[in-house]
Design a protein around this motif. Structure first.
Motif, PDB file in Angstrom:
ATOM      1  N   PRO A 152       0.794  -1.239   0.000  1.00  0.00           N
ATOM      2  CA  PRO A 152       0.000   0.000   0.000  1.00  0.00           C
ATOM      3  C   PRO A 152       0.818   1.278   0.000  1.00  0.00           C
ATOM      4  O   PRO A 152       0.312   2.340  -0.381  1.00  0.00           O
ATOM      5  CB  PRO A 152      -0.850  -0.126   1.273  1.00  0.00           C
ATOM      6  N   ASN A 153       2.106   1.198   0.410  1.00  0.00           N
ATOM      7  CA  ASN A 153       2.928   2.415   0.433  1.00  0.00           C
ATOM      8  C   ASN A 153       3.772   2.606  -0.822  1.00  0.00           C
ATOM      9  O   ASN A 153       4.536   3.560  -0.912  1.00  0.00           O
ATOM     10  CB  ASN A 153       3.830   2.414   1.667  1.00  0.00           C
ATOM     11  N   PHE A 154       3.656   1.690  -1.749  1.00  0.00           N
ATOM     12  CA  PHE A 154       4.379   1.866  -3.020  1.00  0.00           C
ATOM     13  C   PHE A 154       3.707   2.978  -3.841  1.00  0.00           C
ATOM     14  O   PHE A 154       2.489   3.138  -3.811  1.00  0.00           O
ATOM     15  CB  PHE A 154       4.302   0.584  -3.861  1.00  0.00           C
ATOM     16  N   ILE A 155       4.540   3.717  -4.578  1.00  0.00           N
ATOM     17  CA  ILE A 155       4.006   4.645  -5.585  1.00  0.00           C
ATOM     18  C   ILE A 155       4.273   3.991  -6.928  1.00  0.00           C
ATOM     19  O   ILE A 155       5.438   3.691  -7.246  1.00  0.00           O
ATOM     20  CB  ILE A 155       4.684   6.021  -5.486  1.00  0.00           C
ATOM     21  N   LEU A 156       3.208   3.732  -7.669  1.00  0.00           N
ATOM     22  CA  LEU A 156       3.367   2.974  -8.915  1.00  0.00           C
ATOM     23  C   LEU A 156       3.135   3.822 -10.149  1.00  0.00           C
ATOM     24  O   LEU A 156       2.269   4.722 -10.162  1.00  0.00           O
ATOM     25  CB  LEU A 156       2.396   1.783  -8.914  1.00  0.00           C
ATOM     26  N   HIS A 157       3.906   3.511 -11.183  1.00  0.00           N
ATOM     27  CA  HIS A 157       3.776   4.169 -12.477  1.00  0.00           C
ATOM     28  C   HIS A 157       3.657   3.071 -13.528  1.00  0.00           C
ATOM     29  O   HIS A 157       4.524   2.193 -13.591  1.00  0.00           O
ATOM     30  CB  HIS A 157       4.997   5.050 -12.762  1.00  0.00           C
ATOM     31  N   ALA A 158       2.595   3.114 -14.317  1.00  0.00           N
ATOM     32  CA  ALA A 158       2.360   2.041 -15.293  1.00  0.00           C
ATOM     33  C   ALA A 158       2.426   2.620 -16.701  1.00  0.00           C
ATOM     34  O   ALA A 158       1.766   3.628 -16.997  1.00  0.00           O
ATOM     35  CB  ALA A 158       1.001   1.395 -15.042  1.00  0.00           C
ATOM     36  N   PHE A 159       3.227   1.988 -17.555  1.00  0.00           N
ATOM     37  CA  PHE A 159       3.491   2.502 -18.911  1.00  0.00           C
ATOM     38  C   PHE A 159       3.019   1.490 -19.951  1.00  0.00           C
ATOM     39  O   PHE A 159       3.214   0.285 -19.776  1.00  0.00           O
ATOM     40  CB  PHE A 159       4.999   2.708 -19.115  1.00  0.00           C
ATOM     41  N   ASP A 160       2.453   1.982 -21.034  1.00  0.00           N
ATOM     42  CA  ASP A 160       2.173   1.083 -22.166  1.00  0.00           C
ATOM     43  C   ASP A 160       2.097   1.909 -23.454  1.00  0.00           C
ATOM     44  O   ASP A 160       1.618   3.045 -23.450  1.00  0.00           O
ATOM     45  CB  ASP A 160       0.865   0.304 -21.968  1.00  0.00           C
ATOM     46  N   ILE A 161       2.538   1.281 -24.530  1.00  0.00           N
ATOM     47  CA  ILE A 161       2.495   1.950 -25.832  1.00  0.00           C
ATOM     48  C   ILE A 161       1.097   1.892 -26.436  1.00  0.00           C
ATOM     49  O   ILE A 161       0.798   2.619 -27.389  1.00  0.00           O
ATOM     50  CB  ILE A 161       3.545   1.324 -26.783  1.00  0.00           C
ATOM     51  N   SER A 162       0.249   1.048 -25.866  1.00  0.00           N
ATOM     52  CA  SER A 162      -1.117   0.890 -26.379  1.00  0.00           C
ATOM     53  C   SER A 162      -2.102   1.691 -25.524  1.00  0.00           C
ATOM     54  O   SER A 162      -2.227   1.445 -24.318  1.00  0.00           O
ATOM     55  CB  SER A 162      -1.489  -0.600 -26.365  1.00  0.00           C
ATOM     56  N   GLU A 163      -2.801   2.631 -26.184  1.00  0.00           N
ATOM     57  CA  GLU A 163      -3.804   3.418 -25.449  1.00  0.00           C
ATOM     58  C   GLU A 163      -4.923   2.538 -24.927  1.00  0.00           C
ATOM     59  O   GLU A 163      -5.455   2.747 -23.843  1.00  0.00           O
ATOM     60  CB  GLU A 163      -4.385   4.500 -26.368  1.00  0.00           C
ATOM     61  N   GLY A 164      -5.285   1.521 -25.742  1.00  0.00           N
ATOM     62  CA  GLY A 164      -6.348   0.592 -25.335  1.00  0.00           C
ATOM     63  C   GLY A 164      -5.965  -0.136 -24.058  1.00  0.00           C
ATOM     64  O   GLY A 164      -6.794  -0.313 -23.157  1.00  0.00           O
ATOM     65  N   ALA A 165      -4.705  -0.549 -23.989  1.00  0.00           N
ATOM     66  CA  ALA A 165      -4.244  -1.255 -22.782  1.00  0.00           C
ATOM     67  C   ALA A 165      -4.323  -0.335 -21.562  1.00  0.00           C
ATOM     68  O   ALA A 165      -4.761  -0.753 -20.486  1.00  0.00           O
ATOM     69  CB  ALA A 165      -2.811  -1.761 -22.976  1.00  0.00           C
ATOM     70  N   ILE A 166      -3.928   0.914 -21.733  1.00  0.00           N
ATOM     71  CA  ILE A 166      -3.981   1.862 -20.603  1.00  0.00           C
ATOM     72  C   ILE A 166      -5.424   1.991 -20.090  1.00  0.00           C
ATOM     73  O   ILE A 166      -5.672   2.011 -18.884  1.00  0.00           O
ATOM     74  CB  ILE A 166      -3.421   3.253 -21.028  1.00  0.00           C
ATOM     75  N   THR A 167      -6.381   2.042 -21.013  1.00  0.00           N
ATOM     76  CA  THR A 167      -7.792   2.139 -20.607  1.00  0.00           C
ATOM     77  C   THR A 167      -8.199   0.913 -19.783  1.00  0.00           C
ATOM     78  O   THR A 167      -8.832   1.045 -18.725  1.00  0.00           O
ATOM     79  CB  THR A 167      -8.700   2.252 -21.865  1.00  0.00           C
ATOM     80  N   VAL A 168      -7.816  -0.277 -20.256  1.00  0.00           N
ATOM     81  CA  VAL A 168      -8.176  -1.503 -19.523  1.00  0.00           C
ATOM     82  C   VAL A 168      -7.486  -1.518 -18.152  1.00  0.00           C
ATOM     83  O   VAL A 168      -8.109  -1.842 -17.128  1.00  0.00           O
ATOM     84  CB  VAL A 168      -7.791  -2.765 -20.345  1.00  0.00           C
TER      85      VAL A 168
END
Ligand SMILES: C[S@@+](CC[C@H](N)C(=O)[O-])C[C@H]1O[C@@H](n2cnc3c(N)ncnc32)[C@H](O)[C@@H]1O
Length: 298
Positions: A152-168
């Protein structure tokens, strides 16, 4: 009790079957000729889905009265599945590390071996750790969302080249109530960020292009951009290590999922590029080299 018959593809879709065991056998027999390896397990999942039952309820019933709506749903699922559409896309979710993830054709269906990446991060941190983590090629968000719930104390950053994947992935973060803990970036690798992280975690596409054609037909329903790793499957992993190893904090780790065939290459590569840094390559449950951990970087 009615007579037992589900008519499959090309016939009229009539169900008058009420015995649960017969119904399951019937689904199994329809799946089997299409080469579906786990037809037994899948027939059970399909039945649970069509009847909106959990496993306990399914096992406690001997007979069911199928509504017209349930009949239609059952036949629709079978029809799609025998065309080798992945079951997870048909039912719309996949379990990963005990959590349910929404999936559709915009994202790779999370695989059990990827749970090893999550476990590696858990081993290298504690429940109270305040770390920054980048999940590169987040797809459905399986890695980032799971880790948000467990750290719970992690700060996460999620990257993807696919906009569709980011939405999901965002939808999955909302579903598991961790949307405030993760920043999402539509980005080629880490290009959208100038931060340094304690963990870089990546399950990037790693299948060699020439091998794609020989894989199970279900693979062709999944996004090509999630699978094809170039001639030796190593293009994006190489690019990440070469361009972004300076995005890791001194005490940090890079954790990668690889194909078995890439183990020797990665050992040689890390020995040359990071000569004073520890590299460990672990096997998955089927004995294939799967997880590379590089670090700490100090
Ligand atoms: C093998 S899938 C992994 C998805 C998810 N992390 C998982 O483990 O289930 C690879 C993901 O990397 C993304 N991807 C491919 N090329 C990329 C790139 N150059 N930069 C960022 N993401 C990329 C794909 O869109 C896909 O979502």
């Amino acid at each position: 009790m009615g007579t037992n018959s589900i008519n499959g593809r090309g016939k009229s879709l009539v169900i008058v079957l009420t015995n649960v065991q017969d119904l399951r056998t019937n689904i199994y027999k329809q799946l089997l000729p299409s080469g579906i390896v786990e037809a037994q397990i899948e027939s059970e999942i399909i039945l649970m889905e069509a009847l909106s039952l959990n496993k306990t309820a399914l096992y406690s019933l001997s007979h069911v009265d199928l509504t017209r709506c349930q009949e239609n749903k059952l036949n629709e699922i079978i029809k799609r599945r025998i065309q080798r559409e992945p079951l997870s896309y048909i039912i719309g979710y996949k379990e990963f590390y005990g959590l349910e993830f929404l999936v559709d054709s915009r994202v790779l269906i999370p695989r059990p071996e990827t749970e090893l990446l999550v476990e590696e991060v858990l081993t290298l941190s504690s429940i109270n750790s305040k770390c920054t983590l980048a999940d590169i090629g987040t797809g459905s968000g399986a890695i980032a969302v799971t880790l948000s719930t467990l750290r719970p104390n992690f700060i996460l950053h999620a990257f993807d080249i696919s906009e569709g994947a980011i939405t999901v992935a965002k939808n999955n973060a909302i579903k598991h109530d961790v949307i405030k803990q993760i920043d999402f970036y539509h980005s080629n690798l880490l290009e959208a960020s100038t931060m340094k992280f304690d963990f870089l975690v990546a399950n990037l596409p790693y299948i060699p292009t020439g091998r794609l054609d020989s894989l199970e037909p279900e693979i062709f329903w999944e996004p090509h951009v999630a699978l094809d790793g170039g001639e030796f499957g190593i293009d994006l992993i190489n690019e990440l290590l070469i361009k972004f190893s300076n995005s890791i904090n001194p005490q940090g780790f890079i954790i990668l999922e690889i194909d078995h065939s890439q183990q020797q290459y990665l050992k040689t590569f890390t020995a040359r590029e990071f000569p004073n840094i520890n590299t460990v390559i672990k096997k998955d449950l089927s004995g294939c080299y799967r997880v590379v951990t590089i670090g700490p970087f100090m």
